[in-house]
Enzyme design. Structure first.
Site, PDB file in Angstrom:
ATOM      1  CE1 TYR A 185      -7.421   5.246 -11.401  1.00 42.49           C
ATOM      2  CE2 TYR A 185      -7.996   7.521 -11.891  1.00 42.49           C
ATOM      3  CZ  TYR A 185      -7.549   6.565 -11.002  1.00 42.49           C
ATOM      4  OH  TYR A 185      -7.249   6.923  -9.711  1.00 42.49           O
ATOM      5  CE1 TYR A 219      -1.690   7.141 -12.461  1.00 43.38           C
ATOM      6  CE2 TYR A 219      -3.910   6.900 -13.324  1.00 43.38           C
ATOM      7  CZ  TYR A 219      -2.547   6.691 -13.439  1.00 43.38           C
ATOM      8  OH  TYR A 219      -2.052   6.041 -14.531  1.00 43.38           O
ATOM      9  NE  ARG A 247       2.467  -5.671 -10.515  1.00 42.39           N
ATOM     10  CZ  ARG A 247       3.662  -5.466 -11.063  1.00 42.39           C
ATOM     11  NH1 ARG A 247       4.715  -5.280 -10.277  1.00 42.39           N
ATOM     12  NH2 ARG A 247       3.803  -5.432 -12.367  1.00 42.39           N
ATOM     13  CB  THR A 248      -1.428  -0.703  -4.529  1.00 40.69           C
ATOM     14  OG1 THR A 248      -2.444  -0.146  -5.383  1.00 40.69           O
ATOM     15  CG2 THR A 248      -0.247   0.257  -4.458  1.00 40.69           C
ATOM     16  CB  ALA A 283     -14.845   3.184  -8.767  1.00 39.71           C
ATOM     17  CB  ILE A 294      -9.798   6.389   1.420  1.00 39.36           C
ATOM     18  CG1 ILE A 294      -9.239   6.030   2.799  1.00 39.36           C
ATOM     19  CG2 ILE A 294     -11.144   5.715   1.191  1.00 39.36           C
ATOM     20  CD1 ILE A 294     -10.059   6.575   3.950  1.00 39.36           C
ATOM     21  CE  LYS A 336      -7.680   8.575  -6.692  1.00 43.02           C
ATOM     22  NZ  LYS A 336      -7.346   8.508  -5.247  1.00 43.02           N
ATOM     23  CB  SER A 371      -0.900   0.041   1.236  1.00 39.37           C
ATOM     24  OG  SER A 371      -1.792  -1.038   1.278  1.00 39.37           O
ATOM     25  CB  ILE A 372       0.436   4.532  -1.697  1.00 41.72           C
ATOM     26  CG1 ILE A 372       0.696   4.098  -3.146  1.00 41.72           C
ATOM     27  CG2 ILE A 372       0.957   5.954  -1.477  1.00 41.72           C
ATOM     28  CD1 ILE A 372      -0.005   4.945  -4.190  1.00 41.72           C
ATOM     29  CB  VAL A 413     -14.535   7.053   4.766  1.00 41.30           C
ATOM     30  CG1 VAL A 413     -13.281   7.116   5.617  1.00 41.30           C
ATOM     31  CG2 VAL A 413     -14.310   6.248   3.488  1.00 41.30           C
TER      32      VAL A 413
END
EC number: 1.3.1.9
Length: 262
Positions: free
Chosen positions: A156, A146, A193-194, A95, A92, A163, A19-20, A65
């Site tokens: 996307y 992003y 890559r997450t 979609a 966070i 975003k 994870s970032i 959330v």
């Protein structure tokens, strides 16, 4: 002594070591920050508790959330140990999977549009609203965006719109909270890559393309993003607010580098 010594920062969105948010937490811990963490559901609780312990934290709180009551309850519980703190990292986004494949106009639905914006954008200001009175002067709020917010990226789709909404949120929040000494920024990270990225069709092709044409000729890492995030949440960046900082190896400023590959 690190440049975040004395800072208390809440980190959301840690789901795995890929994870970032995990890279951000590592960098902040290295720089001396005291950290707290949230998890979305019981499935993630044990994992997040393990990561938190590795980073010197025992503060791990549930937060969905999608529900204001859950956000309020989380900050009420955090207030029992941290009556005041110095900011949070919002990592966070969501979609429905059927929104992230194929032609945007054909794929998008009213419900998918609503969910993407609610979870990926509104949740940022919802968290800020809920903890506003708990933030010390000099606090920093940070979210993750992003390039799909600025350009149409294949598959996307509605996440790009969410975003873009998030980046506008950053500007309006920065303007509203600035007089209280609170800064608000975003990092627009290159593809990494997450677990979340794995839901985007052809993501491996996106990574390979970026590696080939990005000016630094590699994709960025969670460590790259983490170091930038630590800076943006520190007093070293006290003059920066309302910005979207690209941590993408220069991909967003370049064009036609693929011509050099032929």
């Amino acid at each position: 002594m690190g440049f975040l010594s004395g800072k208390r920062i809440l980190v959301t969105g840690v789901a795995s070591k890929l994870s970032i948010a995990y890279g951000i937490a590592q960098a902040m811990h290295r720089e001396g920050a005291e950290l707290a963490f949230t998890y979305q559901n019981d499935k993630l609780k044990g994992r997040v508790e393990e990561f938190a312990a590795q980073l010197g934290s025992s503060i791990v709180l549930p937060c969905d959330v999608a529900e204001d009551a859950s956000i309020d309850a989380m900050f009420a519980e955090l207030g029992n140990v941290w009556p005041k703190f110095d900011g949070f990292v919002h990592s966070i986004g969501f979609a429905p999977g059927d929104q992230l494949d194929g032609d945007y106009v054909n794929a998008v639905t009213r419900e998918g549009f609503k969910v993407a914006h609610d979870i990926s954008s509104y949740s940022f200001v919802a968290m800020a609203k809920a903890c506003r009175t708990m933030l010390n002067p000099g606090s920093a709020l940070l979210t993750l965006s992003y390039l799909g917010a600025e350009r149409a990226i294949p598959n996307y789709n509605v996440m790009g719109l969410a975003k873009a909404s998030l980046e506008a949120n950053v500007r309006y929040m920065a303007n509203a909270m600035g007089p209280e000494g609170v800064r608000v920024n975003a990092i627009s990270a290159g593809p990494i890559r997450t677990l979340a990225a794995s839901g985007i069709k052809d993501f491996r092709k996106m990574l390979a393309h970026c590696e080939a044409v990005t000016p630094i000729r590699r994709t960025v890492t969670i460590e790259d993003v983490g170091n930038s995030a630590a800076f943006l949440c520190s007093d070293l960046s006290a003059g920066i607010s309302g910005e979207v900082v690209h941590v993408d190896g220069g991909f967003s400023i370049a064009a036609m580098n693929e011509l050099e590959l032929k």
